[in-house]
Write a protein that holds these residues in place. Structure first.
Motif, short mmCIF file in Angstrom:
data_model
loop_
_atom_site.label_atom_id
_atom_site.label_comp_id
_atom_site.label_asym_id
_atom_site.label_seq_id
_atom_site.Cartn_x
_atom_site.Cartn_y
_atom_site.Cartn_z
N UNK A 270 -5.09 12.31 -3.65
CA UNK A 270 -6.05 11.81 -2.49
C UNK A 270 -5.37 10.34 -2.88
N UNK A 271 -5.40 10.09 -4.03
CA UNK A 271 -4.94 8.85 -3.97
C UNK A 271 -4.39 7.80 -3.69
N UNK A 272 -3.15 8.79 -3.36
CA UNK A 272 -1.93 8.36 -3.09
C UNK A 272 -2.64 8.02 -1.25
N UNK A 273 -3.18 9.18 -0.56
CA UNK A 273 -3.42 8.78 0.53
C UNK A 273 -4.17 8.05 0.97
N UNK A 274 -5.08 7.65 -0.34
CA UNK A 274 -5.69 6.36 0.01
C UNK A 274 -5.12 5.40 0.34
N UNK B 196 3.36 6.89 7.46
CA UNK B 196 3.75 8.61 8.01
C UNK B 196 4.09 9.01 8.28
N UNK B 197 4.60 8.59 7.82
CA UNK B 197 6.62 9.78 7.06
C UNK B 197 5.27 10.31 5.14
N UNK B 198 5.51 9.10 4.94
CA UNK B 198 5.16 9.26 3.17
C UNK B 198 3.67 10.05 3.35
N UNK B 199 2.85 9.84 4.89
CA UNK B 199 1.28 10.20 4.67
C UNK B 199 1.02 12.42 5.09
N UNK B 200 2.76 12.64 5.62
CA UNK B 200 2.95 13.79 5.39
C UNK B 200 3.49 14.52 4.21
N UNK B 201 3.94 13.98 3.26
CA UNK B 201 4.74 13.95 1.92
C UNK B 201 3.04 14.32 1.25
N UNK B 202 1.99 13.92 1.13
CA UNK B 202 1.07 13.54 0.47
C UNK B 202 0.77 15.01 0.84
N UNK B 203 0.02 14.90 2.32
CA UNK B 203 -0.37 15.98 2.78
C UNK B 203 0.47 17.89 2.58
N UNK B 204 1.57 17.43 2.05
CA UNK B 204 2.61 18.57 1.88
C UNK B 204 2.67 19.03 0.70
N UNK B 205 2.23 18.20 -0.69
CA UNK B 205 2.34 17.91 -1.63
C UNK B 205 1.13 18.79 -1.85
N UNK B 206 -0.86 18.16 -1.22
CA UNK B 206 -1.41 19.65 -1.20
C UNK B 206 -1.27 20.89 -0.66
N UNK C 248 0.52 -1.35 -0.15
CA UNK C 248 0.05 0.23 0.03
C UNK C 248 0.63 1.24 0.03
N UNK C 249 2.04 1.40 0.58
CA UNK C 249 3.00 2.58 0.29
C UNK C 249 3.90 2.84 -1.05
N UNK C 250 3.97 1.53 -1.25
CA UNK C 250 3.80 1.78 -2.81
C UNK C 250 3.35 1.71 -3.71
N UNK C 251 2.02 1.66 -3.58
CA UNK C 251 0.83 2.54 -4.25
C UNK C 251 0.93 3.40 -4.05
N UNK C 252 0.53 3.82 -2.76
CA UNK C 252 0.67 5.69 -2.52
C UNK C 252 1.89 6.02 -2.95
N UNK C 253 3.24 6.14 -3.31
CA UNK C 253 3.96 6.80 -3.77
C UNK C 253 4.17 6.92 -5.31
N UNK C 254 3.62 5.71 -6.23
CA UNK C 254 2.78 5.38 -7.44
C UNK C 254 2.35 6.18 -7.68
N UNK C 255 0.78 6.62 -6.52
CA UNK C 255 -0.15 7.47 -7.01
C UNK C 255 0.41 8.92 -6.87
N UNK C 256 1.42 9.13 -5.89
CA UNK C 256 2.14 10.58 -6.03
C UNK C 256 2.50 11.17 -6.66
#
Length: 314
Positions: free
Chosen positions: A123-127, A149-159, A109-117
């Motif tokens: 939105x897809x990355x956070x999901x 959690x650290x990758x969630x922080x990255x996604x939120x920063x991108x937003x 799921x982390x890697x799927x998130x990175x692909x989306x980001x």
């Protein structure tokens, strides 16, 4: 396989070792160098279909095959094949679920998130990352929780969500404080230690410097320098990506001499990698250099970047 036609632990260990070798090659040289993994997938799939596998080894073999599809998804992502990467990750997720391996599910799921980001689908990355957090909690892996959690922080920063990004960053740092108590890392998450945490802190702050306020670039530089000092030749791709962000932050601060110096080092390293991600991640630095193209050194580096990014995918 044994003479009785049954699969034993020696066969499973042999395949696990092969995956470890392919993973190390991917870290060092990029995704274009890891397609030998396809042959291992075929071999293991045949064993699962036709071999006589003791019950205790079947879950382990399923986990290994899921891990291999996870690695193949990452290599497809690294060479710019988004659809193929998603298919591999989805296959990996199904196999990890069949194996009952929540820790590996969290990593996929982390890697799927990175692909989306990477493709700006926040939105897809956070999901994906939040599904991964649930799996990480089920697994009890503190390392997996910190990664997500650290990758969630990255996604939120991108937003551009400054408050939420800083909150997730603080939670990740709190989780990381207990790193000394973490269980021995599974192969798919062993990359994540002090150096990668520093790189991710720097990544979050770099994103905030671009989306919220340039003041974040000063701390980003400090954290990215820590990561640069920690990466060795075995993590060449991570080093190249970190150097690119470091150069970007220097440019944001108006220090184009240092931006060119660091960016040149990043380019020299990136050219030896089979990765399109380095090309994509150079875009913000190129945009900053283009604004400063009256400077000969900046103009020369920009020309190198443009030429590199125009090259066909590996």
């Amino acid at each position: 396989m044994t003479t009785t036609g049954r699969i034993g632990i020696a066969e499973v260990e042999r395949f696990e070792n092969a995956v470890d070798v392919l993973r190390a090659l991917d870290y060092r040289q990029g995704g274009a160098f890891s397609h030998d993994a396809v042959r291992v997938v075929r071999s293991v799939s045949l064993l699962l279909d036709w071999g006589a596998i003791p019950g205790g080894l079947r879950s382990r073999l399923l986990t290994m095959l899921a891990d291999l599809h996870n690695l193949l998804g990452w290599t497809e992502f690294d060479i710019g094949r988004r659809v193929a990467a998603r298919l591999r990750f989805d296959r990996a997720l199904g196999l990890a679920a069949a194996a009952g391996n929540d820790g590996l599910m969290a990593n996929i799921c982390y890697r799927l998130g990175r692909l989306a980001l990477h493709h700006d689908d926040v939105e897809g990355g956070l999901n994906h990352l939040r599904h991964g957090q649930a799996a990480a909690h089920r697994s009890g892996s503190l390392r997996a929780q910190a990664i997500l959690t650290i990758n969630e922080a990255w996604a939120l920063a991108k937003a551009g969500d400054e408050r939420a990004a800083l909150g997730s960053l603080a939670r990740a740092e709190c989780q990381f404080e207990h790193a000394d108590d973490w269980a021995t890392a599974r192969p798919w998450e062993a990359f994540f230690g002090t150096t990668d945490m520093a790189a991710m802190r720097g990544t979050v702050l770099t994103e905030l410097a671009g989306t919220v306020a340039s003041r974040y670039s000063e701390e980003a530089i400090a954290r990215l320098r820590d990561a640069v000092d920690g990466y060795g030749a075995e993590m060449s791709r991570s080093l190249a990506l970190t150097l690119i962000m470091l150069a970007q932050n220097h440019a944001l601060q108006g220090d184009f001499d240092e931006a060119v110096h660091t960016g040149t080092r990043a380019m020299d390293l990136a050219r030896g990698l089979g990765s399109t991600r380095t090309k994509d991640r150079l875009a913000p630095l190129a945009a900053l250099l283009r604004e400063h193209a009256d400077d000969p050194a900046s103009r020369d580096l920009l020309a190198r970047i443009d030429s590199y990014r125009a090259e066909p995918a590996p």
